[in-house]
Design an enzyme around this catalytic site. Sequence first.
Site, PDB file in Angstrom:
ATOM      1  N   LYS A  86     -52.230  59.863  60.664  1.00 50.21           N
ATOM      2  CA  LYS A  86     -51.482  59.782  59.398  1.00 50.21           C
ATOM      3  C   LYS A  86     -51.001  61.178  59.076  1.00 50.21           C
ATOM      4  O   LYS A  86     -51.680  62.160  59.378  1.00 50.21           O
ATOM      5  CB  LYS A  86     -52.404  59.291  58.279  1.00 50.21           C
ATOM      6  CG  LYS A  86     -51.652  58.725  57.107  1.00 50.21           C
ATOM      7  CD  LYS A  86     -51.439  57.239  57.280  1.00 50.21           C
ATOM      8  CE  LYS A  86     -50.509  56.700  56.235  1.00 50.21           C
ATOM      9  NZ  LYS A  86     -50.458  55.224  56.290  1.00 50.21           N
ATOM     10  N   ASP A 142     -44.076  55.661  55.413  1.00 50.50           N
ATOM     11  CA  ASP A 142     -45.109  55.319  54.426  1.00 50.50           C
ATOM     12  C   ASP A 142     -44.432  55.623  53.084  1.00 50.50           C
ATOM     13  O   ASP A 142     -43.192  55.657  53.017  1.00 50.50           O
ATOM     14  CB  ASP A 142     -46.383  56.159  54.659  1.00 50.50           C
ATOM     15  CG  ASP A 142     -47.608  55.588  53.931  1.00 50.50           C
ATOM     16  OD1 ASP A 142     -48.216  54.651  54.455  1.00 50.50           O
ATOM     17  OD2 ASP A 142     -47.942  56.071  52.837  1.00 50.50           O
TER      18      ASP A 142
HETATM   19  N1  GLU Z   1     -47.717  53.262  56.883  1.00 46.15           N
HETATM   20  C1  GLU Z   1     -48.024  51.950  57.342  1.00 46.15           C
HETATM   21  C2  GLU Z   1     -49.503  51.676  57.236  1.00 46.15           C
HETATM   22  O1  GLU Z   1     -50.147  52.139  56.318  1.00 46.15           O
HETATM   23  C3  GLU Z   1     -47.432  51.662  58.717  1.00 46.15           C
HETATM   24  C4  GLU Z   1     -47.772  52.640  59.784  1.00 46.15           C
HETATM   25  C5  GLU Z   1     -46.994  52.436  61.085  1.00 46.15           C
HETATM   26  O2  GLU Z   1     -46.170  51.528  61.158  1.00 46.15           O
HETATM   27  O3  GLU Z   1     -47.245  53.216  62.009  1.00 46.15           O
HETATM   28  O4  GLU Z   1     -50.100  50.944  57.987  1.00 46.15           O
END
Ligand code: GLU
Length: 441
Positions: A122, A162
Amino acid sequence: MSALLKEIKQRDPHHTHFHQAAESLLNSVSGYLDQHPELRTQGLLARLLEPERVIRFRVPWVDDQGEVRVNRAYRVQMNGALGPYKGGLRFHPSVNLDVLSFLALEQTIKNALTGLPLGAGKGGADFDPKGRSDAEIMRFCQALMAEFHHHMGPDIDVPAGDMGVGMREVGYLFGMYRKLSRSFGGAFTGKSLDFGGSVLRPEATGYGLIYFLQSMLTHQNESLSDKTVAVSGAGNVARHAAAKAIEEGATVVTLSDSRGTVHAPEGLDDAHLDAVARIKADGGGLDRLAEEFDGIEHYQGERPWRFDCQVALPCATENELEEDDARRLVDNGCRWLAEGANMPCTAAAVAVFKDSDMLYAPGKAANAGGVAVSGLEMSQNSRRESWSAGEVDRRLRDIMERIHRRCLEHGGDDARPDYLTGASVAGFQRVARAMLGQGII
Ligand code: GLU
């Protein structure tokens, strides 16, 4: 409190979000660990809770007035045992190492639950996109990539969006990555359909949430079509969850933003959701929706949880639903809650649900549809294919149903499964096996 948790709290006393996520995970898997003492070896838990790597860097950029601005960006490369680090980038003033570490830990279990070959990461920056021009957003994304391109790639780390990072931002980030790396790899997901994106990726988290909810309801011989649903948030997840719930016959009565809640006792429809998308893209508030349409009231400073509903879907942000909100929901007869956001319920709120008849599904299971379709986007990119909406939707439904089954396997398949334990154990088990098989690294 376990010795490990104590150590974590002492080591980073200010990382309260991470402590909350770690404590929830450790509590949820403790019964399973008692039955499987072999998983308490090789420092497995300590390794799981410590990122493999954290990259922190400055992002200098020039605003429209010619002023130099400096933001701080991070990437937490949490766990690569199951595949390339995978997870979104968040642009929001609240971004710091604590928030990203909790999100990265949630992502580890979530990505494992999808059954796809995805590690977890992340990242993001404390950059506030609100009120910034398109040119400023582009320069910021390019400046971030000037550093971050060194640390990513289709088999290394595959970011996505995100909060504050949508298709436009992914486009600018991907463009700069492509230029600097001189390769058109599937190194980002959430791309536009014009250059390698997957159909249904924008809808995937919200649709997946409703598919998971339908599995919960079906398990209890219930159906969504006669339910009243309260949704929080007004972003990508909230709007698509609301749209799918409406399509399935439910009455969706609320949406919210940082300023307040809109309540539509007769239910929102697609025209309302289109208007919300337009208002939000303009930087406006939901009060404008109440001005534009009859039958919708705006409640300044309120959350959706005071309104009657049988299903609650928190889709805004972490810790948006507190103990008092949880009590009110339970007292008003709400019976199902599924998290569209990551950790939107505080630990005290989750404890209230546990003591009630409410069925509570944590985000690591219920909102995994987004990253699951990101996994499908990676597959399409490496095969040089684009699948149809029908194909992606079918796979998304399958994945959400499979996650639901895995939750029942470990959370009990009686009338009242413990989804938190089920999701945590099922995800943990998959990462743990991969980590043990790869030795102490
Ligand atoms: N940000 C999204 C999550 O919290 C998607 C992450 C992604 O698609 O890599 O799962």
